[in-house]
Design an enzyme around this catalytic site. Structure first.
Site, PDB file in Angstrom:
ATOM      1  N   LYS A   1      56.234  71.211   8.944  1.00  0.00           N
ATOM      2  CA  LYS A   1      55.244  71.359  10.007  1.00  0.00           C
ATOM      3  C   LYS A   1      55.813  70.866  11.344  1.00  0.00           C
ATOM      4  CE  LYS A   1      50.637  70.900   8.977  1.00  0.00           C
ATOM      5  NZ  LYS A   1      49.378  70.204   8.691  1.00  0.00           N
TER       6      LYS A   1
ATOM      7  N   THR B   1      40.990  63.449   4.272  1.00  0.00           N
ATOM      8  CA  THR B   1      40.222  62.602   3.341  1.00  0.00           C
ATOM      9  C   THR B   1      39.489  63.528   2.368  1.00  0.00           C
ATOM     10  OG1 THR B   1      38.491  62.538   5.059  1.00  0.00           O
ATOM     11  CG2 THR B   1      39.887  60.601   4.856  1.00  0.00           C
TER      12      THR B   1
ATOM     13  N   THR C   1      37.585  61.303   8.915  1.00  0.00           N
ATOM     14  CA  THR C   1      36.219  61.002   8.462  1.00  0.00           C
ATOM     15  C   THR C   1      36.320  60.076   7.249  1.00  0.00           C
ATOM     16  OG1 THR C   1      35.514  63.157   9.242  1.00  0.00           O
ATOM     17  CG2 THR C   1      34.078  62.054   7.631  1.00  0.00           C
TER      18      THR C   1
ATOM     19  N   GLU D   1      35.602  62.292  14.745  1.00  0.00           N
ATOM     20  CA  GLU D   1      35.811  63.527  15.509  1.00  0.00           C
ATOM     21  C   GLU D   1      34.727  64.542  15.122  1.00  0.00           C
ATOM     22  OE1 GLU D   1      37.762  64.275  18.116  1.00  0.00           O
ATOM     23  OE2 GLU D   1      36.446  66.006  17.983  1.00  0.00           O
ATOM     24  N   PHE D   2      34.168  65.218  16.143  1.00  0.00           N
ATOM     25  CA  PHE D   2      33.069  66.154  15.885  1.00  0.00           C
ATOM     26  C   PHE D   2      33.439  67.602  16.192  1.00  0.00           C
ATOM     27  CE2 PHE D   2      31.145  62.015  16.859  1.00  0.00           C
ATOM     28  CZ  PHE D   2      30.376  61.820  15.710  1.00  0.00           C
TER      29      PHE D   2
ATOM     30  N   LYS E   1      29.150  59.805  11.580  1.00  0.00           N
ATOM     31  CA  LYS E   1      29.900  61.029  11.264  1.00  0.00           C
ATOM     32  C   LYS E   1      29.324  61.720  10.016  1.00  0.00           C
ATOM     33  CE  LYS E   1      32.898  64.202  11.045  1.00  0.00           C
ATOM     34  NZ  LYS E   1      32.907  65.325  11.962  1.00  0.00           N
TER      35      LYS E   1
ATOM     36  N   PHE F   1      22.738  76.198  14.490  1.00  0.00           N
ATOM     37  CA  PHE F   1      22.863  75.960  13.043  1.00  0.00           C
ATOM     38  C   PHE F   1      21.628  76.414  12.266  1.00  0.00           C
ATOM     39  CE2 PHE F   1      26.941  73.987  12.082  1.00  0.00           C
ATOM     40  CZ  PHE F   1      27.457  74.043  13.370  1.00  0.00           C
TER      41      PHE F   1
ATOM     42  N   CYS G   1      34.906  70.308   5.580  1.00  0.00           N
ATOM     43  CA  CYS G   1      34.126  69.110   5.905  1.00  0.00           C
ATOM     44  C   CYS G   1      32.738  69.015   5.298  1.00  0.00           C
ATOM     45  CB  CYS G   1      34.078  68.955   7.412  1.00  0.00           C
ATOM     46  SG  CYS G   1      35.735  68.619   8.026  1.00  0.00           S
TER      47      CYS G   1
HETATM   48  P1  NAD Z   1      44.620  68.514   7.534  1.00  0.00           P
HETATM   49  O1  NAD Z   1      44.728  68.555   6.076  1.00  0.00           O
HETATM   50  O2  NAD Z   1      44.629  69.790   8.325  1.00  0.00           O
HETATM   51  O3  NAD Z   1      45.780  67.599   8.151  1.00  0.00           O
HETATM   52  C1  NAD Z   1      46.108  66.343   7.674  1.00  0.00           C
HETATM   53  C2  NAD Z   1      47.583  66.098   7.961  1.00  0.00           C
HETATM   54  O4  NAD Z   1      47.928  64.752   7.606  1.00  0.00           O
HETATM   55  C3  NAD Z   1      48.539  66.986   7.151  1.00  0.00           C
HETATM   56  O5  NAD Z   1      49.404  67.688   8.028  1.00  0.00           O
HETATM   57  C4  NAD Z   1      49.322  66.004   6.261  1.00  0.00           C
HETATM   58  O6  NAD Z   1      50.646  66.403   6.013  1.00  0.00           O
HETATM   59  C5  NAD Z   1      49.251  64.741   7.092  1.00  0.00           C
HETATM   60  N1  NAD Z   1      49.497  63.498   6.346  1.00  0.00           N
HETATM   61  C6  NAD Z   1      49.069  63.153   5.111  1.00  0.00           C
HETATM   62  N2  NAD Z   1      49.502  61.914   4.800  1.00  0.00           N
HETATM   63  C7  NAD Z   1      50.215  61.451   5.858  1.00  0.00           C
HETATM   64  C8  NAD Z   1      50.898  60.249   6.139  1.00  0.00           C
HETATM   65  N3  NAD Z   1      50.928  59.248   5.261  1.00  0.00           N
HETATM   66  N4  NAD Z   1      51.531  60.126   7.320  1.00  0.00           N
HETATM   67  C9  NAD Z   1      51.508  61.140   8.220  1.00  0.00           C
HETATM   68  N5  NAD Z   1      50.874  62.305   8.001  1.00  0.00           N
HETATM   69  C10 NAD Z   1      50.225  62.473   6.841  1.00  0.00           C
HETATM   70  O7  NAD Z   1      43.285  67.689   7.846  1.00  0.00           O
HETATM   71  P2  NAD Z   1      42.220  67.933   9.030  1.00  0.00           P
HETATM   72  O8  NAD Z   1      41.392  69.125   8.742  1.00  0.00           O
HETATM   73  O9  NAD Z   1      42.906  67.797  10.330  1.00  0.00           O
HETATM   74  O10 NAD Z   1      41.273  66.661   8.795  1.00  0.00           O
HETATM   75  C11 NAD Z   1      41.733  65.350   9.039  1.00  0.00           C
HETATM   76  C12 NAD Z   1      40.533  64.420   9.016  1.00  0.00           C
HETATM   77  O11 NAD Z   1      39.647  64.744  10.108  1.00  0.00           O
HETATM   78  C13 NAD Z   1      39.664  64.514   7.756  1.00  0.00           C
HETATM   79  O12 NAD Z   1      39.155  63.240   7.459  1.00  0.00           O
HETATM   80  C14 NAD Z   1      38.522  65.445   8.175  1.00  0.00           C
HETATM   81  O13 NAD Z   1      37.350  65.210   7.442  1.00  0.00           O
HETATM   82  C15 NAD Z   1      38.330  65.047   9.618  1.00  0.00           C
HETATM   83  N6  NAD Z   1      37.781  66.115  10.470  1.00  0.00           N
HETATM   84  C16 NAD Z   1      38.233  67.400  10.334  1.00  0.00           C
HETATM   85  C17 NAD Z   1      37.730  68.402  11.177  1.00  0.00           C
HETATM   86  C18 NAD Z   1      38.183  69.834  11.041  1.00  0.00           C
HETATM   87  O14 NAD Z   1      37.609  70.678  11.728  1.00  0.00           O
HETATM   88  N7  NAD Z   1      39.150  70.167  10.221  1.00  0.00           N
HETATM   89  C19 NAD Z   1      36.802  68.061  12.183  1.00  0.00           C
HETATM   90  C20 NAD Z   1      36.389  66.721  12.295  1.00  0.00           C
HETATM   91  C21 NAD Z   1      36.895  65.757  11.436  1.00  0.00           C
HETATM   92  C1  UGA Z   2      31.801  71.122  11.077  1.00  0.00           C
HETATM   93  C2  UGA Z   2      30.926  70.487  12.173  1.00  0.00           C
HETATM   94  O1  UGA Z   2      30.219  71.514  12.880  1.00  0.00           O
HETATM   95  C3  UGA Z   2      31.780  69.700  13.167  1.00  0.00           C
HETATM   96  O2  UGA Z   2      30.937  69.056  14.123  1.00  0.00           O
HETATM   97  C4  UGA Z   2      32.580  68.651  12.389  1.00  0.00           C
HETATM   98  O3  UGA Z   2      33.444  67.950  13.252  1.00  0.00           O
HETATM   99  C5  UGA Z   2      33.409  69.330  11.310  1.00  0.00           C
HETATM  100  O4  UGA Z   2      32.532  70.093  10.429  1.00  0.00           O
HETATM  101  C6  UGA Z   2      34.116  68.309  10.484  1.00  0.00           C
HETATM  102  O5  UGA Z   2      33.625  67.234  10.254  1.00  0.00           O
HETATM  103  O6  UGA Z   2      35.211  68.659  10.097  1.00  0.00           O
HETATM  104  P1  UGA Z   2      33.408  73.239  10.899  1.00  0.00           P
HETATM  105  O7  UGA Z   2      33.491  72.888   9.462  1.00  0.00           O
HETATM  106  O8  UGA Z   2      34.655  73.549  11.649  1.00  0.00           O
HETATM  107  O9  UGA Z   2      32.692  72.045  11.707  1.00  0.00           O
HETATM  108  O10 UGA Z   2      32.490  74.515  11.038  1.00  0.00           O
HETATM  109  P2  UGA Z   2      30.956  74.834  11.367  1.00  0.00           P
HETATM  110  O11 UGA Z   2      30.915  75.744  12.522  1.00  0.00           O
HETATM  111  O12 UGA Z   2      30.109  73.634  11.409  1.00  0.00           O
HETATM  112  O13 UGA Z   2      30.574  75.675  10.064  1.00  0.00           O
HETATM  113  C7  UGA Z   2      30.545  75.081   8.780  1.00  0.00           C
HETATM  114  C8  UGA Z   2      29.947  76.053   7.777  1.00  0.00           C
HETATM  115  O14 UGA Z   2      28.566  76.272   8.054  1.00  0.00           O
HETATM  116  C9  UGA Z   2      30.594  77.443   7.813  1.00  0.00           C
HETATM  117  O15 UGA Z   2      30.712  77.941   6.493  1.00  0.00           O
HETATM  118  C10 UGA Z   2      29.625  78.272   8.625  1.00  0.00           C
HETATM  119  O16 UGA Z   2      29.669  79.636   8.337  1.00  0.00           O
HETATM  120  C11 UGA Z   2      28.296  77.651   8.191  1.00  0.00           C
HETATM  121  N1  UGA Z   2      27.210  77.869   9.181  1.00  0.00           N
HETATM  122  C12 UGA Z   2      27.239  77.244  10.384  1.00  0.00           C
HETATM  123  C13 UGA Z   2      26.143  78.675   8.844  1.00  0.00           C
HETATM  124  O17 UGA Z   2      26.105  79.257   7.744  1.00  0.00           O
HETATM  125  N2  UGA Z   2      25.110  78.835   9.733  1.00  0.00           N
HETATM  126  C14 UGA Z   2      25.112  78.212  10.952  1.00  0.00           C
HETATM  127  O18 UGA Z   2      24.131  78.403  11.707  1.00  0.00           O
HETATM  128  C15 UGA Z   2      26.194  77.407  11.275  1.00  0.00           C
END
Ligand code: NAD
Ligand code: UGA
Length: 431
Positions: A35, A86, A122, A151-152, A207, A252, A263
């Site tokens: 990556k 997580t 999270t 993060e939201f 969160k 939503f 998530c």
């Molecule tokens: P992800 O799986 O896309 O990325 C996580 C990264 O961490 C990977 O690239 C992995 O290789 C790396 N990693 C793992 N162990 C490591 C270590 N020891 N040192 C350095 N790097 C390491 O995850 P994500 O979707 O970005 O989510 C990360 C966190 O943020 C989760 O807790 C998730 O719930 C939260 N979150 C995600 C979103 C989202 O939209 N995806 C939004 C808000 C919050």
């Molecule tokens: C969601 C939250 O919206 C973010 O605020 C949060 O940071 C994130 O999770 C997280 O903690 O990772 P995300 O998972 O990227 O974001 O996507 P959303 O747009 O929330 O959609 C989640 C699911 O709900 C999808 O399957 C989507 O299709 C569904 N959805 C959403 C519906 O079916 N109806 C709606 O009106 C909205």
């Protein structure tokens, strides 16, 4: 400020890039060397609108760097963001904190001066306490504060959500890191009330409570949509009518397939296990999870009903297979449940997804098409599974060229009235 991002996934890459865009010096690190190598060659590992341009600009300006040397990145920085995954621990439905604690140990060994350690991943209530315990060895005395900054952002809208957030939540009981964080976020917290300072544990729970609430809102409208189908009402009118009440709000409230993504499913499960630990019954969250899991069966039954129980050897086309539009993320997408069931019942499933082919389908009978035309030609049933813009103005008759085709629009993108006028057999959700 000098920032180190540990974990360069959806959240780490977006956060790091946006902090660099705001003028900070950012080092993004990851254990995944491929990556990091890709990022250093300007190959972007995720689909996220707008991110490529920002990464290119900020690496060119030398404000954004990528490295797998985590130790030296920690040493060089003032603020360390933990952004690792997580995921659900399948054995007990708890959040798997292994990656978070691995990072905590790396930080413990590399604290050369005072740093703010920020948990952006999270994490369940009390995780901050546990990270603090790991770091709290003699040599690290007065060299750190562990704070929570959940993060939201949403995938597909991540840049905008990050740069224009509804709120920034900071959880810490100490003044020093609070001041540092407020200063860091100053350019994006235009109004004072967008910055909310609370205790670390409250921040961690905000969160989960937010994600579970949004999941509840979606599940609620999905159940109401089931009722609408039986009572011959268009659920769109219900969403609009409800949403006009400012106490409810119209966001939503779009019914669709079961909610998915990396998530909502994992966070609702983890919240339940936290509640169990504190001997509290979260019956609403429990039923939301159950209802959402059951929704896949419900939609499968609807497909059989639409096809008059005859799907063997029928061509079924999915437009979009990710958990929603605007992302390449397949984590907990409803398509991963629905498509294998259809294949098991003998259907020939084809799909097109604007974010490209997917490796997640174990069954090699599912076929990827690189364009909408190939996916739709001669299909018997077209399922609109996600709401990408490019699916919103299609001329189905000229695409399908099969007089008897049907459409199951799981996102209600089209007007049933117009479809009827065009003699297309069209089915939506909750209408
Ligand atoms: P992800 O799986 O896309 O990325 C996580 C990264 O961490 C990977 O690239 C992995 O290789 C790396 N990693 C793992 N162990 C490591 C270590 N020891 N040192 C350095 N790097 C390491 O995850 P994500 O979707 O970005 O989510 C990360 C966190 O943020 C989760 O807790 C998730 O719930 C939260 N979150 C995600 C979103 C989202 O939209 N995806 C939004 C808000 C919050
Ligand atoms: C969601 C939250 O919206 C973010 O605020 C949060 O940071 C994130 O999770 C997280 O903690 O990772 P995300 O998972 O990227 O974001 O996507 P959303 O747009 O929330 O959609 C989640 C699911 O709900 C999808 O399957 C989507 O299709 C569904 N959805 C959403 C519906 O079916 N109806 C709606 O009106 C909205």
């Amino acid at each position: 400020m000098k920032i180190c991002i540990i974990g360069t996934g959806y959240v780490g890459l977006v956060s790091g890039t946006c902090f660099a865009e705001l003028g900070n010096n950012v080092i993004c690190t990851d254990v995944n060397k491929k990556k990091i190598n890709d990022l250093n060659e300007a190959k972007i590992p995720i689909y996220e609108p707008g991110i490529e341009e920002l990464i290119k600009r900020n690496t060119h300006q030398k404000r954004l760097k990528f490295t797998s040397d985590i130790a030296s990145s920690i040493k060089k920085s003032d603020i360390i963001f933990i952004c690792v995954g997580t995921p659900t621990n399948k054995k007990n439905n708890k959040a798997n904190l292994k990656y978070v604690f691995d990072v905590a140990h790396s930080i413990k060994d590399n604290l050369n001066k005072y740093k703010v350690i920020v948990t952006k991943s999270t994490v369940p209530v009390t995780t901050g306490d546990r990270i603090e315990k790991i770091l709290n060895i003699k040599k690290n005395k007065n060299k750190f504060d562990v704070i929570s900054n959940p993060e939201f952002l949403r995938e597909g809208e991540a840049i905008r959500d990050f740069l224009y957030p509804d709120r920034v939540v900071i959880g810490t009981n100490a003044n020093k890191p609070n001041k540092i964080m407020k200063n860091l976020y100053l350019p994006i917290i235009k109004k004072k009330n967008r910055y909310f300072h609370t205790s670390r544990r409250a921040s961690e729970l905000i969160k989960y409570a937010s994600n579970a609430f949004l999941a509840t809102k979606i599940t609620y409208i999905n159940e109401i949509s089931n009722l609408c189908e039986k009572a011959n009402i268009d659920v769109k009118d219900i969403s609009i009518g409800m949403g006009l009440d400012e106490r409810i709000g119209d966001r939503f409230l779009r019914p669709g397939p079961s909610y998915g993504g990396s998530c909502f499913p994992k966070d609702t499960r983890a919240l339940l296990t936290t509640a169990k630990k504190f001997r509290t019954n979260l019956s609403i969250v429990k039923s939301v999870i159950k209802s959402n899991e059951y929704r896949n069966n419900l939609l499968l039954s609807r497909i059989y009903q639409i096809m008059s129980k005859n799907i063997k050897n029928k061509k079924i086309t999915f437009l979009g297979v990710t958990f929603k539009a605007g992302t390449d993320d397949m984590r907990e997408s409803s398509s991963l449940k629905i498509i294998p069931s259809l294949i098991n019942k003998g259907a020939n499933v084809f799909y097109y997804d604007p974010s490209g082919p997917k490796k997640d389908f174990k069954n090699n009978k599912i076929k990827y098409c690189s364009n909408i035309k190939d996916a739709c030609i001669n299909t018997d049933l077209l399922i609109i599974h996600t709401e990408w813009n490019e699916f919103k103005q299609l001329n189905f008759k000229s695409l399908v060229k099969n007089k008897k085709f049907k459409i199951f629009d799981m996102r209600n993108l089209y007007s049933p009235v117009k479809m009827k006028k065009n003699n297309i057999r069209y089915f939506g959700v909750g209408r």
